[in-house]
Motif scaffolding. Structure first.
Motif, PDB file in Angstrom:
ATOM      1  N   UNK A 207       1.009  -1.168   0.099  1.00  0.00           N
ATOM      2  CA  UNK A 207       0.460   0.056   0.280  1.00  0.00           C
ATOM      3  C   UNK A 207       0.702   0.958   0.642  1.00  0.00           C
ATOM      4  N   UNK A 208       1.081   2.074  -0.755  1.00  0.00           N
ATOM      5  CA  UNK A 208       1.202   3.164  -0.890  1.00  0.00           C
ATOM      6  C   UNK A 208       0.803   4.158  -0.900  1.00  0.00           C
ATOM      7  N   UNK A 209       0.567   5.310  -0.015  1.00  0.00           N
ATOM      8  CA  UNK A 209       0.180   6.337   0.427  1.00  0.00           C
ATOM      9  C   UNK A 209       1.280   7.782   0.466  1.00  0.00           C
ATOM     10  N   UNK A 210       0.376   8.125  -0.197  1.00  0.00           N
ATOM     11  CA  UNK A 210       0.423  10.208  -0.710  1.00  0.00           C
ATOM     12  C   UNK A 210       0.055  10.891  -0.515  1.00  0.00           C
ATOM     13  N   UNK A 211       0.157  11.906  -0.247  1.00  0.00           N
ATOM     14  CA  UNK A 211      -0.264  13.565   0.373  1.00  0.00           C
ATOM     15  C   UNK A 211      -1.236  13.319  -0.964  1.00  0.00           C
ATOM     16  N   UNK A 212      -1.194  13.677  -2.035  1.00  0.00           N
ATOM     17  CA  UNK A 212      -1.827  14.081  -3.703  1.00  0.00           C
ATOM     18  C   UNK A 212      -2.074  13.613  -4.649  1.00  0.00           C
ATOM     19  N   UNK A 213      -2.782  14.389  -5.589  1.00  0.00           N
ATOM     20  CA  UNK A 213      -3.041  13.118  -6.134  1.00  0.00           C
ATOM     21  C   UNK A 213      -2.520  13.522  -7.278  1.00  0.00           C
ATOM     22  N   UNK A 214      -1.408  14.277  -7.386  1.00  0.00           N
ATOM     23  CA  UNK A 214      -0.540  14.661  -7.857  1.00  0.00           C
ATOM     24  C   UNK A 214       0.767  13.944  -8.040  1.00  0.00           C
ATOM     25  N   UNK A 215       0.901  13.633  -6.553  1.00  0.00           N
ATOM     26  CA  UNK A 215       1.867  12.182  -6.320  1.00  0.00           C
ATOM     27  C   UNK A 215       1.646  11.811  -7.003  1.00  0.00           C
ATOM     28  N   UNK A 216       0.517  10.465  -6.615  1.00  0.00           N
ATOM     29  CA  UNK A 216      -0.716   9.127  -6.915  1.00  0.00           C
ATOM     30  C   UNK A 216       0.168   9.197  -8.091  1.00  0.00           C
ATOM     31  N   UNK A 217      -0.102   9.517  -9.257  1.00  0.00           N
ATOM     32  CA  UNK A 217      -0.507   9.682 -10.419  1.00  0.00           C
ATOM     33  C   UNK A 217       1.147   9.141 -11.029  1.00  0.00           C
ATOM     34  N   UNK A 218       2.295   9.942 -10.026  1.00  0.00           N
ATOM     35  CA  UNK A 218       3.427   9.580 -10.283  1.00  0.00           C
ATOM     36  C   UNK A 218       4.325   8.576 -10.502  1.00  0.00           C
ATOM     37  N   UNK A 219       3.676   8.167  -9.466  1.00  0.00           N
ATOM     38  CA  UNK A 219       3.984   7.051  -8.898  1.00  0.00           C
ATOM     39  C   UNK A 219       3.015   5.556  -9.257  1.00  0.00           C
ATOM     40  N   UNK A 220       3.059   6.100 -10.456  1.00  0.00           N
ATOM     41  CA  UNK A 220       2.624   4.931 -11.605  1.00  0.00           C
ATOM     42  C   UNK A 220       3.700   3.981 -11.756  1.00  0.00           C
ATOM     43  N   UNK A 221       4.759   4.271 -12.025  1.00  0.00           N
ATOM     44  CA  UNK A 221       5.541   3.822 -12.364  1.00  0.00           C
ATOM     45  C   UNK A 221       6.507   2.806 -11.906  1.00  0.00           C
ATOM     46  N   UNK A 222       5.546   2.505 -10.561  1.00  0.00           N
ATOM     47  CA  UNK A 222       5.823   1.783  -9.308  1.00  0.00           C
ATOM     48  C   UNK A 222       5.133   0.235 -10.196  1.00  0.00           C
ATOM     49  N   UNK A 223       3.665   0.625 -10.790  1.00  0.00           N
ATOM     50  CA  UNK A 223       2.813  -0.614 -11.193  1.00  0.00           C
ATOM     51  C   UNK A 223       4.568  -1.066 -11.806  1.00  0.00           C
ATOM     52  N   UNK A 224       3.760  -2.422 -12.145  1.00  0.00           N
ATOM     53  CA  UNK A 224       5.062  -3.005 -13.165  1.00  0.00           C
ATOM     54  C   UNK A 224       4.581  -3.276 -14.838  1.00  0.00           C
ATOM     55  N   UNK A 225       3.497  -3.118 -14.496  1.00  0.00           N
ATOM     56  CA  UNK A 225       2.936  -3.044 -16.442  1.00  0.00           C
ATOM     57  C   UNK A 225       2.661  -2.357 -16.481  1.00  0.00           C
ATOM     58  N   UNK A 226       2.157  -0.717 -15.809  1.00  0.00           N
ATOM     59  CA  UNK A 226       3.344   0.815 -16.215  1.00  0.00           C
ATOM     60  C   UNK A 226       3.703   0.230 -17.523  1.00  0.00           C
TER      61      UNK A 226
END
Length: 813
Positions: A207-226
């Protein structure tokens, strides 16, 4: 020039730091020390060269020996970090991987990260070290007496501050690559969990928790299928382990999702009637289980998961009884309440996950893992569960980030600080307090901003022009980026309009273009047509919701980039409809997230004006200039905003195996504790109507205008006369218009003078026009009381005589 300025970067970013600059009272000397810098409190910002400092500035001069302990709270975390670092240094030197006391899978990953021949950017030493700390504490420490001492320290720190969960904080400077560290942690845990399913030290659920939508969108690179997955694009795992990584279950969310939602949408009257009939209050909120099912359905079947907190300084449990001497009022109190509310929601959500599913561990990542104001702890106190520290000073000496330069002197006599370093203190009373600028309102006229703010913009822009030309000569396809961080939406709109241009609306409904005063940032061409690809972007909540900052032709001219964005969405989600339903808000967010990236929607952006969107999570490596037009309530906020400019533009090594020095020039951001202003919701935008010709149906209604060959002007008989005396003289001094020379320096590296020299080439006719116009708008304050053309002409002639006479007398400009 001294060796200190000749070669400020001492170490390779990929090797163990072997040298550091000696600091005396927090400031560098010419001496190089032949070992690694110890973990200590350092703010890598040079002190002002003026003698006096405010009390607030003196409070911020934290050196290595100052400490933050008080009678009620002991602070002694730095020694534990240095002691742990020494153990890991010895462990790292063991030549035989069989002696590392880790699993073969972990040993394979460590060898890969340390020695693989990467085709692109390889992991920095500080990134590998942060993961090594987590590995050592998990796999090595339980097997030795020394290791158990560190585990006991962690347990005690968490028992006091986080009694329900176990947390480990890794401190890495902004720009050092926390996202890569998270990817390495996910790979280490997943591969071990897949190949050792009976071990309780590893998990496949995250579970990766971020302080906002901007960071959440940027962290999609942590998904193996991205499509841009870091595991593939950065070669973070051996190819034969890729199949194991696909078994990871990863949920990325922002902490706001932990707030319990209403399950039944009832009007206030209906709710009151039902509660009166039932005789009890209706419970319509989600339960914790329902909330978790909504937020993380993929993880509900797992027993223990690993939580990764990005920007983890927002997550803490405040002390029930804060220190009595901490008495906050006004905006400071409101800021503390907002911080505590966010922190309480964040940590309560993780605690709920622990109760319902089980949390194996929480790993915090932040450049500033400090307690915030009003938390009940001393502001700026390091989280006691922090076990790794790679500071901003370390990152500068390794060349991983740009070197920030701030004003240290100016040519304004007197004063305790350079004016451009504490800009807000000098202009705050002249700036709008709330609401959007009203059309025609003199107070909110973008061309009537305070002269000191105008001088700061021009001074920083003058240096930006030089940087822009250097990038063009070097063949860099994207421009450098200039960012302005404002206090509210009124200020951001004023600054944006001054920079990029705007349509002035007159009393009769007609409009005239006032083109931007900073030529490279104009959103209009020389003919007054709006550019389809904007150069300056205004970002706040209103723009993100409405998308009205995008030109209507943007979709057509950026068709290739939009199609690439659409395909990325389809590939990430597997849903074609998601790619077909892109809104202007989606496009605007993508423009913001791709500033400085070739062949992407944000490629053309040169300037970004924002309220609070740039404090954290917005990451681009092309930012070279930052201007703060707001109060900065905490040193934490100063470091976060400056952090937006610290990411390097180039990662090419020079002949010494190091990075070349890059700089970020910063005005208006003091490392100071001041009041934080209140942000106000923006006003509803005015509706615009576009008029188009309809052909051929209405050709008969076409109106033809005769060709005008000339005009005859009949002036009234009255004549304006001007008389001049000693009082007519106006001397432009730095006290009146702001500094004309400002010196900026970093704690290491080359300094630079910001000047207004680029304005000397302004033609006399241009000066005449603006002086005359300002005189007219000073006299006619009522938007409906417009001056007549003949008055403008006569006043212009008088002003010309005045300017010619003044230049003749003074012999200079």
């Amino acid at each position: 020039m001294s060796k200190f300025f000749d070669d400020p970067i001492l170490n390779s970013p990929y090797d163990y730091p072997e040298m550091h600059w000696e600091l005396l009272n927090g400031q560098p000397t010419e001496k190089i020390i032949g070992n690694r810098r110890r973990a200590e409190f350092i703010t890598p910002i040079p002190k002002t060269k003026k003698q006096k400092q405010s009390k607030q500035q003196q409070e911020l001069n934290l050196g290595a020996d100052d400490g933050l302990s008080s009678e009620n709270q002991k602070y002694d975390e730095i020694p534990i970090i240095n002691e742990l670092r020494s153990h890991i240094d010895e462990w790292r030197k063991w030549p035989n991987s069989s002696e590392w006391q880790v699993t073969p899978e972990t040993a394979r990953l460590l060898q890969h990260w340390r020695h693989h021949d990467f085709q692109g950017i390889r992991p920095f030493f500080c990134q590998v070290e942060a993961v090594e700390v987590a590995i050592w504490l998990t796999e090595v420490a339980p097997k030795s007496a020394n290791g158990k001492k560190f585990l006991a320290h962690l347990a005690n720190a968490n028992a006091e501050a986080n009694p329900e969960i176990m947390r480990l904080a890794l401190k890495l400077a902004t720009g050092a690559g926390k996202t890569t560290v998270m990817a390495m942690l996910v790979a280490w845990q997943t591969i071990n969990a897949v190949r050792r399913p009976s071990s309780k030290k590893f998990t496949k659920g995250f579970l990766i928790v971020t302080p906002g939508i901007t960071i959440r969108d940027r962290l999609r690179v942590l998904l193996p299928n991205d499509p841009e997955s870091y595991y593939d694009t950065r070669e973070l795992i051996p190819s034969d382990m890729a199949a194991d990584l696909q078994k990871a279950k990863i949920v990325i969310t922002n902490y706001h999702a932990f707030k319990l939602r209403e399950r039944i949408d009832l009007a206030k009257g209906t709710r009151g009637a039902l509660e009166g009939w039932r005789g009890e209050k209706m419970q319509t909120l989600e339960t914790e289980g329902q909330m978790l099912q909504r937020v993380m359905p993929e993880l509900m079947g797992m027993k223990n998961i690993l939580v990764l907190n990005d920007e983890a300084h927002h997550c803490y449990r405040e002390k029930p009884q804060p220190d009595e001497d901490e008495k906050l009022k006004g905006d400071e109190k409101k800021e503390a309440e907002q911080n505590n509310e966010a922190a309480r929601l964040w940590i309560s959500g993780i605690e709920a996950v622990n109760r319902k599913i089980g949390v194996m561990n929480v790993i915090d990542l932040s450049a500033t893992p400090f307690f915030l104001r009003g938390s009940g702890y001393l502001e700026g106190t390091l989280f006691p569960w922090t076990m790794s520290d790679f500071s901003l000073m370390d990152a500068i000496e390794c060349g991983i980030v740009k070197l920030p330069r701030v004003p240290v002197a100016d040519n304004v006599p007197g004063g305790d600080m350079p004016k451009f370093r504490t800009l807000w203190e000098h202009i705050r009373s002249k700036m709008p307090k709330k609401g959007r600028a009203k059309a025609g309102d003199k107070e909110y006229d973008p061309l009537a901003i305070p002269k000191l703010l105008e001088s700061a913009l021009q001074a920083l822009y003058g240096h930006y022009e030089k940087t822009y030309d250097l990038w063009q000569e070097a063949g860099i396809r994207v421009p450098p980026c200039f960012i302005v961080v404002c206090n509210n939406t009124s200020t951001s709109k004023l600054v944006h309009d001054y920079i990029s241009g705007f349509e002035r609306i007159h009393a009769d409904g007609s409009t005239t273009l006032e083109n931007g005063r900073l030529a490279l940032f104009r959103n209009f061409d020389e003919h007054g047509n709006r550019l389809a690809r904007p150069r300056t972007l205004l970002i706040d909540s209103r723009q993100l919701e409405s998308g009205d900052a995008l030109d209507k032709n943007f979709r057509n001219l950026a068709g290739d980039e939009i199609e690439r964005f659409r395909q990325d969405i389809v590939q990430r989600t597997g849903n074609i409809r998601d790619g077909e339903s892109i809104t202007d808000s989606d496009l605007l967010r993508e423009v913001m997230n791709t500033v400085g990236k070739v062949d992407r929607l944000g490629e053309s952006i040169r300037c970004v004006v924002s309220v609070s969107m740039l404090t954290e999570g917005w990451d681009t490596n092309t930012v070279t200039h930052v201007l703060g037009v707001r109060a900065f309530g905490t040193q934490l906020l100063c470091e976060q905003v400056i952090g937006r400019a610290l990411r390097r533009q180039s990662y090419d090594l020079n002949e010494k195996g190091r990075f070349n020095t890059e700089y970020a020039d910063i005005l208006g951001i003091p490392f100071d504790f001041t009041t934080t202003p209140v942000e106000v919701k923006p006003a509803k935008p005015r509706e615009t109507i576009q008029v188009k010709s309809v052909r051929p149906d209405r050709d008969v209604l076409e109106i033809r205008f005769p060709r005008v060959e000339g005009y005859r002007v009949e002036l009234p008989e009255e004549r304006l006369e001007a008389s001049f005396n000693e009082d007519s003289e106006l001397v432009l001094t730095p006290d009146l218009v702001g500094p004309s020379i400002t010196r900026t320096e970093g704690i290491i590296g080359e300094g630079v003078d910001l000047t207004l020299e680029h304005l000397e080439d302004t033609r006399k006719s241009t000066v005449l026009f603006h002086v005359t116009k300002r005189l007219l708008y000073t006299k006619y304050r009522d938007p409906g009381d417009e001056p007549e053309l003949h008055l403008f002409g006569q006043l212009k002639r008088i002003t010309r005589h005045w300017i010619d006479g003044y230049l003749t007398c003074k012999g200079n400009t």
